[in-house]
Design an enzyme around this catalytic site. Sequence first.
Site, PDB file in Angstrom:
ATOM      1  N   GLY A  32       0.824  -1.198   0.000  1.00  0.00           N
ATOM      2  CA  GLY A  32       0.000   0.000   0.000  1.00  0.00           C
ATOM      3  C   GLY A  32       0.857   1.247   0.000  1.00  0.00           C
ATOM      4  N   GLY A  34       0.424   5.935   0.039  1.00  0.00           N
ATOM      5  CA  GLY A  34      -0.428   7.116   0.100  1.00  0.00           C
ATOM      6  C   GLY A  34       0.431   8.314   0.416  1.00  0.00           C
ATOM      7  N   TYR A  36       0.940   9.549   3.149  1.00  0.00           N
ATOM      8  CA  TYR A  36       1.614   9.313   4.418  1.00  0.00           C
ATOM      9  C   TYR A  36       2.913   8.534   4.244  1.00  0.00           C
ATOM     10  CZ  TYR A  36      -0.598   4.844   3.520  1.00  0.00           C
ATOM     11  OH  TYR A  36      -0.986   3.663   2.924  1.00  0.00           O
ATOM     12  N   GLY A  37       3.059   7.771   3.161  1.00  0.00           N
ATOM     13  CA  GLY A  37       4.224   6.915   2.975  1.00  0.00           C
ATOM     14  C   GLY A  37       3.820   5.576   2.390  1.00  0.00           C
ATOM     15  N   VAL A  39       3.133   1.090   2.981  1.00  0.00           N
ATOM     16  CA  VAL A  39       2.868  -0.054   3.843  1.00  0.00           C
ATOM     17  C   VAL A  39       3.489  -1.274   3.189  1.00  0.00           C
ATOM     18  CG1 VAL A  39       1.111  -1.500   4.928  1.00  0.00           C
ATOM     19  CG2 VAL A  39       0.678   0.939   4.614  1.00  0.00           C
ATOM     20  N   LYS A  54       3.756   0.087   8.522  1.00  0.00           N
ATOM     21  CA  LYS A  54       3.420   1.354   7.886  1.00  0.00           C
ATOM     22  C   LYS A  54       4.478   2.386   8.263  1.00  0.00           C
ATOM     23  CE  LYS A  54      -0.874   2.626   8.150  1.00  0.00           C
ATOM     24  NZ  LYS A  54      -2.147   3.169   8.720  1.00  0.00           N
ATOM     25  N   ASP A 151     -15.532   6.971  10.667  1.00  0.00           N
ATOM     26  CA  ASP A 151     -15.051   6.844   9.282  1.00  0.00           C
ATOM     27  C   ASP A 151     -15.166   5.396   8.816  1.00  0.00           C
ATOM     28  OD1 ASP A 151     -14.047   7.752   6.873  1.00  0.00           O
ATOM     29  OD2 ASP A 151     -11.961   7.479   7.450  1.00  0.00           O
TER      30      ASP A 151
END
Length: 434
Positions: A32, A34, A36-37, A39, A54, A151
């Site tokens: 993964g 995004g 943020y970085g 995974v 992560k 969420d």
Amino acid sequence: MEDKKVTKLSSLPKSFQDWEVGSNYEIIKQVGSGSYGYVVEAIQKSTGKKVAIKRLNKIFEDTIDCKRILREVTLLRKLSHPNIVNIVEILEPSDPKNFDTIYVVMEYAQSDLKKLLKSPIHLEMVHIQTLVYNILVGLKYIHSADVLHRDLKPANVLINEDCTTKICDFGLARSIEGIEGAHIKKKEEDDDDDIIPTESKPDAKRQGAGKLVRTSGGMIKTKNMKRELTGHVVTRWYRAPELILLEKNYTAAIDVWSLGCIFAELLGMIKENAPTFLDRSPLFPGTSCFPLSPDRNASVKRGGFPHSSQDQMSIIFSVLGTPAEEEFEFVTDAKALEYLKSFPVKKPVSFADLYPAATKDALDLLSKMLVFNPNKRITIDEAINHPFLCKVRDKSREVYASGPVPMEFEKEGELSAERLRELFLAEIAQYKKK
């Protein structure tokens, strides 16, 4: 051409030699990414177990996002349940005084519901019963700790082949202990289906959205130091009507609505309801959401409000029908009431027509989850007791948290990067003890 080449190379690092994960972890592959970085899937050598790691980069660059991460790791340390994702540890930084990257080691799951919904796999009713029940049991525990997830959506429900589920991504979750209501900001979205929260202050800067939904660290100071929740929560398609209408006093019913939306999509995975995965769709796929992110191209106005057939509330009413005025009793804002009364009358669509292969019990539970008025929506306990779930129910799993989850740093108001670094180190130390 050169820009595309750079993007392609930077999107998937050829090696992870710069990852400071220590000798106990062997990175297998990236799973993964995004804003943020990244995974990765890895092996924890001391146990031989698969884990997900992560890497969160530049976490102190934006104190709003940083507080979201701190809130999530704190909550997940204090919440312990088989249907909630578990953080194994947060790796200790090599430079405690200057670190700006953290590595969060989490239990591994094979997929998530978003990926499942887009796969060619079909489900049987027992699979859907099991998945819905597992999520309900997880929510029962979360709510018993006075926490709202806020969420809940397919991407935030991890799954394995045996239908075990793990609710994840608590970045927008809040402990509601001592909270009087929910403060709803009115301009927190970008142009996709994710919400962009801001601090609860007038000069807050607009933030970009990545794979993980960004959150506020907002706290409204009062003389009694009581907090109010910020309300930019839940991806648009899974957002409860009370959130769309900017209601301040929303409750755990928002998570029930979101689960109802997920439940409907799962029913679409029965082959007789949707022959191929291309025939599946969310129940309420709105492309705009007035007043948070109105359709600026809407040419029709009713009662002074812009109206679009693709607006989230319009999509909801096209399925559930326009509610009678007595269903508006929970709405406290005069403008919101005017907005609701501006909708033309629409008749409801039968869930039996949308999901002809669904059982009567399934359709009954779905209809009770997706009730416009949150005060009349089915509760978590009532849903667990519903006949649809009796075949998969295991009462021994329906446990409560030991008590509310205190989040002491929330009482401090706006936090500096220096203070956030201190809090992260304290949190990392707690995981080390654990």
